[in-house]
Scaffold this active site. Structure first.
Site, short mmCIF file in Angstrom:
data_model
loop_
_atom_site.label_atom_id
_atom_site.label_comp_id
_atom_site.label_asym_id
_atom_site.label_seq_id
_atom_site.Cartn_x
_atom_site.Cartn_y
_atom_site.Cartn_z
N MET A 34 -11.05 -6.72 5.79
CA MET A 34 -10.32 -5.63 6.52
C MET A 34 -10.19 -5.99 7.64
O MET A 34 -10.95 -6.66 8.65
CB MET A 34 -11.08 -4.26 6.84
N MET A 58 -9.32 7.67 0.31
CA MET A 58 -9.87 8.04 1.51
C MET A 58 -10.55 9.47 1.41
O MET A 58 -9.93 10.37 0.76
CB MET A 58 -9.08 8.06 2.72
N ASP A 103 -6.37 -6.92 4.38
CA ASP A 103 -6.03 -5.37 4.01
C ASP A 103 -5.91 -5.01 5.50
O ASP A 103 -6.93 -4.71 6.25
CB ASP A 103 -6.56 -4.56 3.26
N ASP A 107 -5.02 3.34 -1.70
CA ASP A 107 -5.81 3.58 -0.62
C ASP A 107 -6.65 5.10 -0.89
O ASP A 107 -5.76 6.03 -0.60
CB ASP A 107 -5.25 3.62 0.71
N SER A 123 0.93 -1.18 -0.07
CA SER A 123 -0.17 0.16 -0.13
C SER A 123 0.82 1.35 -0.01
O SER A 123 1.76 1.35 0.81
CB SER A 123 -0.94 0.02 1.34
N MET A 158 -12.48 4.23 0.06
CA MET A 158 -12.96 4.21 1.31
C MET A 158 -13.51 5.61 1.25
O MET A 158 -13.30 6.47 1.98
CB MET A 158 -11.73 4.20 2.32
N HIS A 175 -8.48 0.87 -3.57
CA HIS A 175 -9.43 0.57 -2.71
C HIS A 175 -10.12 1.94 -2.15
O HIS A 175 -9.45 2.56 -1.76
CB HIS A 175 -8.61 0.24 -1.63
N HIS A 202 -1.28 -1.16 -4.36
CA HIS A 202 -2.45 -0.85 -3.77
C HIS A 202 -2.66 0.38 -3.36
O HIS A 202 -1.72 1.01 -3.02
CB HIS A 202 -2.59 -2.02 -2.33
C1 DX5 Z 1 -6.06 1.02 6.01
C2 DX5 Z 1 -5.70 0.82 4.44
C3 DX5 Z 1 -4.58 -0.14 4.45
C4 DX5 Z 1 -3.45 0.26 5.03
C5 DX5 Z 1 -2.60 -0.86 5.33
O1 DX5 Z 1 -7.16 1.93 5.82
O2 DX5 Z 1 -6.56 0.20 3.53
O3 DX5 Z 1 -4.21 -0.51 3.05
O4 DX5 Z 1 -2.44 1.07 4.23
O5 DX5 Z 1 -1.50 -0.53 6.12
P1 DX5 Z 1 -0.63 -1.24 7.12
O6 DX5 Z 1 -0.09 -2.47 6.34
O7 DX5 Z 1 0.27 -0.64 7.73
O8 DX5 Z 1 -1.84 -1.81 8.19
ZN ZN Z 2 -6.41 -0.73 1.57
#
Ligand code: DX5
Ligand code: ZN
Length: 230
Positions: free
Chosen positions: A141, A41, A176, A39, A12, A72, A70, A37
């Site tokens: 998750m 948000m 994840d 993320d 990620s 969110m 991904h 990956h």
């Molecule tokens: C969390 C994200 C993950 C996160 C994982 O909200 O969706 O992808 O970045 O990070 P680590 O591996 O540090 O938990």
């Molecule tokens: Zn993620």
């Protein structure tokens, strides 16, 4: 993208140097990442803000493997085409993000991407039981989404339930949150094939010391494969 259940490590870039994404993506791929990956948000569905479609589009030329995006965010549907245009290969939406996950998955496939559905820790496996034929990936998750570096939450029972539900369908199970060499074996034993890892891949490395990323990726993969063989 051809389907297989071999172990895939998806770093990620939430844990990358935010001033240097192109070089960070090239470095993790050169060091053995299978997917990248991303993320996304929105400060609403989760309490943090990251990348919009223009940022994801800027990452695209650097990603030679698979860009796994991904979301969110809520709502999802108004942004699906923008992430398709940005070049996402897989677009994952949370089942908790709105009342119409079935429509969302249809729209993601309709826009030419693989469709993923993510489940927060508090959401049961059954939430995806009636959308499996619209789904290419289920993201389980193992933290409450929003931040990297959080403590792993054991979701083995949910992963096993999903693996049984999927049967022979070509659906990836992605994990994840909090994945590292210590936690990877249990999720793979339960049926996962894609391991997202942020802090466990990027810790100790940089674009000037990329071999650390390689060491970290290999450590996760080896721990995961040991459990497969067991
Ligand atoms: C969390 C994200 C993950 C996160 C994982 O909200 O969706 O992808 O970045 O990070 P680590 O591996 O540090 O938990
Ligand atoms: Zn993620």
């Amino acid at each position: 993208m051809t389907f297989d259940r071999s172990i895939k490590i998806a770093p990620s870039i939430l844990s990358a140097d935010f001033a240097n994404f192109g070089a960070e993506i090239r470095a993790i791929e050169a060091q053995g990442a299978d997917w990248v990956h991303v993320d996304v948000m929105d400060g609403h569905f989760v309490p943090n803000l990251t990348f919009g479609p223009p940022a994801v589009k800027a990452f695209r030329p650097h990603v030679k493997t698979v860009m796994d995006v991904h979301l969110m965010i809520a709502p999802v549907d108004p942004y699906i085409q923008a992430y398709a245009d940005a070049g996402a290969d897989i677009l994952t939406a949370h089942v908790e993000a709105g009342p119409h996950i079935h429509r969302t998955l249809q729209a993601i496939r309709g826009a030419g991407m693989k469709a993923g559905v993510a489940l927060n820790p508090g959401t049961p496996a059954e939430a995806v039981a009636h959308v499996l034929d619209l789904t290419d990936l289920i993201c389980v998750m193992t933290v409450n989404p929003g931040f990297g570096g959080q403590k792993f939450i054991d979701m083995s029972a949910k992963i096993r339930a999903l693996r049984a539900m999927i049967g022979d369908r070509p659906i990836h199970i992605e994990i994840d949150g909090g994945v590292d060499p210590r936690t990877a074996p249990s999720v793979v034993a339960a049926g996962a094939d894609v391991l997202v890892a942020g802090s466990a891949v990027f810790k100790g490395g940089s674009v000037d010391a990329p071999e650390v990323y390689g060491t970290n990726i290999r450590a996760i993969r080896q721990a995961a494969q040991t459990s497969l063989a067991a």
